[in-house]
Design a protein around this motif. Sequence first.
Motif, PDB file in Angstrom:
ATOM      1  N   SER A  96      30.635  45.785  -2.220  1.00 37.65           N
ATOM      2  CA  SER A  96      30.626  46.974  -3.072  1.00 37.65           C
ATOM      3  C   SER A  96      30.317  48.217  -2.249  1.00 37.65           C
ATOM      4  O   SER A  96      29.382  48.214  -1.442  1.00 37.65           O
ATOM      5  CB  SER A  96      29.560  46.816  -4.159  1.00 37.65           C
ATOM      6  OG  SER A  96      29.424  48.014  -4.900  1.00 37.65           O
ATOM      7  N   LYS A 103      28.811  50.609  -3.202  1.00 37.37           N
ATOM      8  CA  LYS A 103      27.458  51.038  -3.593  1.00 37.37           C
ATOM      9  C   LYS A 103      26.413  50.595  -2.574  1.00 37.37           C
ATOM     10  O   LYS A 103      25.310  51.119  -2.562  1.00 37.37           O
ATOM     11  CB  LYS A 103      27.109  50.486  -4.971  1.00 37.37           C
ATOM     12  CG  LYS A 103      27.981  51.044  -6.063  1.00 37.37           C
ATOM     13  CD  LYS A 103      27.664  50.441  -7.394  1.00 37.37           C
ATOM     14  CE  LYS A 103      28.615  51.008  -8.449  1.00 37.37           C
ATOM     15  NZ  LYS A 103      28.343  50.490  -9.768  1.00 37.37           N
ATOM     16  N   ASP A 156      28.233  35.218 -11.279  1.00 39.69           N
ATOM     17  CA  ASP A 156      29.365  35.522 -10.398  1.00 39.69           C
ATOM     18  C   ASP A 156      28.879  35.916  -9.005  1.00 39.69           C
ATOM     19  O   ASP A 156      29.454  35.500  -7.997  1.00 39.69           O
ATOM     20  CB  ASP A 156      30.227  36.634 -10.981  1.00 39.69           C
ATOM     21  CG  ASP A 156      30.931  36.217 -12.269  1.00 39.69           C
ATOM     22  OD1 ASP A 156      31.077  34.994 -12.502  1.00 39.69           O
ATOM     23  OD2 ASP A 156      31.322  37.121 -13.037  1.00 39.69           O
ATOM     24  N   SER A 158      22.859  42.411  -8.688  1.00 42.39           N
ATOM     25  CA  SER A 158      23.865  42.219  -9.731  1.00 42.39           C
ATOM     26  C   SER A 158      24.003  43.476 -10.586  1.00 42.39           C
ATOM     27  O   SER A 158      25.111  43.950 -10.846  1.00 42.39           O
ATOM     28  CB  SER A 158      23.469  41.023 -10.601  1.00 42.39           C
ATOM     29  OG  SER A 158      24.249  40.967 -11.755  1.00 42.39           O
ATOM     30  N   GLU A 159      22.881  43.995 -10.992  1.00 46.46           N
ATOM     31  CA  GLU A 159      22.867  45.201 -11.834  1.00 46.46           C
ATOM     32  C   GLU A 159      23.497  46.385 -11.101  1.00 46.46           C
ATOM     33  O   GLU A 159      24.321  47.110 -11.664  1.00 46.46           O
ATOM     34  CB  GLU A 159      21.417  45.531 -12.193  1.00 46.46           C
ATOM     35  CG  GLU A 159      21.258  46.727 -13.090  1.00 46.46           C
ATOM     36  CD  GLU A 159      19.789  47.001 -13.359  1.00 46.46           C
ATOM     37  OE1 GLU A 159      19.402  48.187 -13.251  1.00 46.46           O
ATOM     38  OE2 GLU A 159      19.041  46.058 -13.672  1.00 46.46           O
ATOM     39  N   LYS A 160      23.137  46.565  -9.838  1.00 50.55           N
ATOM     40  CA  LYS A 160      23.648  47.702  -9.058  1.00 50.55           C
ATOM     41  C   LYS A 160      25.132  47.567  -8.727  1.00 50.55           C
ATOM     42  O   LYS A 160      25.842  48.558  -8.649  1.00 50.55           O
ATOM     43  CB  LYS A 160      22.851  47.866  -7.764  1.00 50.55           C
ATOM     44  CG  LYS A 160      21.399  48.184  -7.965  1.00 50.55           C
ATOM     45  CD  LYS A 160      21.220  49.569  -8.507  1.00 50.55           C
ATOM     46  CE  LYS A 160      19.746  49.880  -8.650  1.00 50.55           C
ATOM     47  NZ  LYS A 160      19.505  51.130  -9.342  1.00 50.55           N
ATOM     48  N   SER A 161      25.572  46.328  -8.523  1.00 50.19           N
ATOM     49  CA  SER A 161      26.964  46.126  -8.115  1.00 50.19           C
ATOM     50  C   SER A 161      27.927  46.028  -9.290  1.00 50.19           C
ATOM     51  O   SER A 161      29.125  46.193  -9.132  1.00 50.19           O
ATOM     52  CB  SER A 161      27.079  44.854  -7.275  1.00 50.19           C
ATOM     53  OG  SER A 161      26.802  43.713  -8.060  1.00 50.19           O
ATOM     54  N   GLY A 162      27.386  45.709 -10.477  1.00 55.50           N
ATOM     55  CA  GLY A 162      28.250  45.547 -11.640  1.00 55.50           C
ATOM     56  C   GLY A 162      28.781  44.135 -11.816  1.00 55.50           C
ATOM     57  O   GLY A 162      29.549  43.867 -12.731  1.00 55.50           O
ATOM     58  N   PHE A 163      28.366  43.215 -10.949  1.00 50.23           N
ATOM     59  CA  PHE A 163      28.769  41.815 -11.081  1.00 50.23           C
ATOM     60  C   PHE A 163      27.758  41.065 -11.938  1.00 50.23           C
ATOM     61  O   PHE A 163      26.568  41.365 -11.896  1.00 50.23           O
ATOM     62  CB  PHE A 163      28.845  41.127  -9.704  1.00 50.23           C
ATOM     63  CG  PHE A 163      29.927  41.652  -8.822  1.00 50.23           C
ATOM     64  CD1 PHE A 163      31.258  41.350  -9.079  1.00 50.23           C
ATOM     65  CD2 PHE A 163      29.631  42.440  -7.720  1.00 50.23           C
ATOM     66  CE1 PHE A 163      32.266  41.830  -8.255  1.00 50.23           C
ATOM     67  CE2 PHE A 163      30.629  42.931  -6.897  1.00 50.23           C
ATOM     68  CZ  PHE A 163      31.953  42.625  -7.168  1.00 50.23           C
ATOM     69  N   GLU A 164      28.238  40.091 -12.687  1.00 49.08           N
ATOM     70  CA  GLU A 164      27.343  39.217 -13.435  1.00 49.08           C
ATOM     71  C   GLU A 164      26.525  38.398 -12.434  1.00 49.08           C
ATOM     72  O   GLU A 164      27.017  38.077 -11.340  1.00 49.08           O
ATOM     73  CB  GLU A 164      28.136  38.270 -14.342  1.00 49.08           C
ATOM     74  CG  GLU A 164      28.893  38.976 -15.452  1.00 49.08           C
ATOM     75  CD  GLU A 164      27.961  39.596 -16.484  1.00 49.08           C
ATOM     76  OE1 GLU A 164      26.901  39.011 -16.767  1.00 49.08           O
ATOM     77  OE2 GLU A 164      28.301  40.671 -17.004  1.00 49.08           O
TER      78      GLU A 164
END
Length: 82
Positions: free
Chosen positions: A34, A36, A68, A59-65
């Motif tokens: 990412s 980010k 995942d 996970s929260e920062k990257s947008g991935f579950e």
Amino acid sequence: MSYDIKEFDINEQTLIGDIAKKYPSIREFLIELSPKFEKLKNPILFKAMSSKATIALVSEKSGFEVKDLIDMITNHIKEKSI
């Protein structure tokens, strides 16, 4: 070689720093994962963040579950272990 996700012992509370100690390539992997995480190229910033950042936070920062992200990390580890 077969792997079981449990053998990596990675869950949502696992610190990125703990993973990086065992698998140093995780830093570059996160940066590639990412945009980010581009700031993690700075070794001082990576060291500071890796001792606080959990899989859940990444996970929260990257947008991935979370699941995942864990799957992507374990797949990366498997590929690097071959």
